[in-house]
Enzyme design. Structure first.
Site, PDB file in Angstrom:
ATOM      1  N   SER A 135       0.856  -1.187   0.000  1.00 15.37           N
ATOM      2  CA  SER A 135       0.000   0.000   0.000  1.00 15.37           C
ATOM      3  C   SER A 135       0.892   1.237   0.000  1.00 15.37           C
ATOM      4  O   SER A 135       2.024   1.187   0.513  1.00 15.37           O
ATOM      5  CB  SER A 135      -0.889   0.024   1.259  1.00 15.37           C
ATOM      6  OG  SER A 135      -1.519   1.280   1.429  1.00 15.37           O
ATOM      7  N   TYR A 167      -1.713  -1.167  10.265  1.00 14.12           N
ATOM      8  CA  TYR A 167      -1.818  -1.335   8.814  1.00 14.12           C
ATOM      9  C   TYR A 167      -0.553  -0.853   8.114  1.00 14.12           C
ATOM     10  O   TYR A 167       0.029  -1.568   7.289  1.00 14.12           O
ATOM     11  CB  TYR A 167      -3.034  -0.572   8.295  1.00 14.12           C
ATOM     12  CG  TYR A 167      -3.255  -0.710   6.808  1.00 14.12           C
ATOM     13  CD1 TYR A 167      -3.837  -1.854   6.282  1.00 14.12           C
ATOM     14  CD2 TYR A 167      -2.893   0.310   5.940  1.00 14.12           C
ATOM     15  CE1 TYR A 167      -4.039  -1.989   4.916  1.00 14.12           C
ATOM     16  CE2 TYR A 167      -3.089   0.192   4.574  1.00 14.12           C
ATOM     17  CZ  TYR A 167      -3.658  -0.952   4.066  1.00 14.12           C
ATOM     18  OH  TYR A 167      -3.853  -1.087   2.710  1.00 14.12           O
ATOM     19  N   LYS A 219       2.125  -3.218   6.007  1.00 14.60           N
ATOM     20  CA  LYS A 219       2.336  -3.006   4.582  1.00 14.60           C
ATOM     21  C   LYS A 219       3.778  -2.595   4.281  1.00 14.60           C
ATOM     22  O   LYS A 219       4.314  -2.924   3.212  1.00 14.60           O
ATOM     23  CB  LYS A 219       1.355  -1.955   4.057  1.00 14.60           C
ATOM     24  CG  LYS A 219      -0.101  -2.428   4.060  1.00 14.60           C
ATOM     25  CD  LYS A 219      -0.310  -3.653   3.174  1.00 14.60           C
ATOM     26  CE  LYS A 219      -1.770  -4.041   3.035  1.00 14.60           C
ATOM     27  NZ  LYS A 219      -1.984  -5.196   2.148  1.00 14.60           N
TER      28      LYS A 219
END
Length: 262
Positions: free
Chosen positions: A154, A168, A172
């Site tokens: 991401s 998150y 990532k």
């Protein structure tokens, strides 16, 4: 997917996935479904895994609608046994695995660092990072030279949306390090490993965004002037899987409309 006689192939033929078999995880909706359909349109047969069987079957129907063969298995990537079972299903049906699109993941929830719970942080990392690794492990046990892996990271690995999403972002970012290491490990075996970094795309996580809020995101962060279409990133994934990217490995490719320019 074989790299033999690449010099004698017309360049256009290197984009074809005819005769290949691709695994896509998190294939029940959103970008996972878009990857599966794009791979099928390019000639691949599909092995699809996801936790939600009803939505997984909908993606399988969409793949069949473009004329591709497909097998599915309910898969939670946090389970190494589930990952192995998905690969086994593909081997049983097709006898080979040529590509993995490591898409399964979770965005988790937004928690400030002083309020985040250990269970939440661990769950996000376990799904996004550990799950990706277990899938690579299962696939590389059967992959032959000429195969390709695409890990889904991401832009949040390299920037911030100014939201409290440490779990998150950390997971990532870790995928980028994992991708580089796996590219070095697997290159001598003829297996390429790359990552794509999606920017803002329509998904279950963004479907509640108002048009006004999406316009603010575009104006503030996206030079191309729009939110991405799923086919924009699906095309990049097809490229990295195909022989057109035969000399590309260890790369982290943003597909973000220019977010990382800012």
């Amino acid at each position: 997917m074989s790299s033999k006689s690449i010099q004698r192939q017309p360049v256009s033929s290197r984009f074809s996935l005819e005769g290949t078999v691709a695994v896509v995880t998190g294939a029940s909706s959103g970008l996972g479904a878009a990857y599966a359909i794009a791979l099928a349109e390019s000639g691949a047969s599909l092995v699809l895994g996801a936790r939600r069987e009803d939505k997984l079957n909908m993606t399988a129907d969409a793949v069949r609608a473009v004329g591709a063969d497909v097998v599915t298995a309910v898969t939670d990537v946090v389970s190494p046994d589930d990952c192995t079972a998905l690969v086994d299903a593909g081997m049983s049906r097709f006898g080979r695995i040529d590509a993995l699109v490591n898409n399964a993941g979770t965005g988790g929830e937004y928690h400030r660092v002083d309020e985040d719970t250990p269970d939440h942080f661990r769950r996000v990392v376990e799904t996004n990072l550990h799950g990706s690794y277990w899938m690579v492990q299962a696939c590389t046990r059967v992959m032959l030279p000429g195969s390709a892996i695409v890990n889904i990271s991401s832009v949040m690995a390299l920037t911030t949306a100014r939201m409290p999403a440490a779990a998150y972002s950390a997971s990532k970012a870790a995928i980028l390090g994992m991708t580089r290491d796996l590219a070095a490990q697997l290159g001598p075996r003829g297996i390429r490993v790359n990552a794509v970094l999606p920017g803002v795309f329509p998904s279950e996580a963004t479907e509640h965004y108002s048009e006004n809020y999406k316009r603010k995101i575009v104006d503030a962060r996206i030079p191309i002037g729009r939110i991405g279409d799923p086919t924009d990133i699906a095309a990049a994934v097809v490229f990295l899987v195909s022989d057109a990217a035969n000399y590309i490995t260890g790369v982290s490719l943003p597909v973000d409309g220019g977010i990382l320019v800012n």
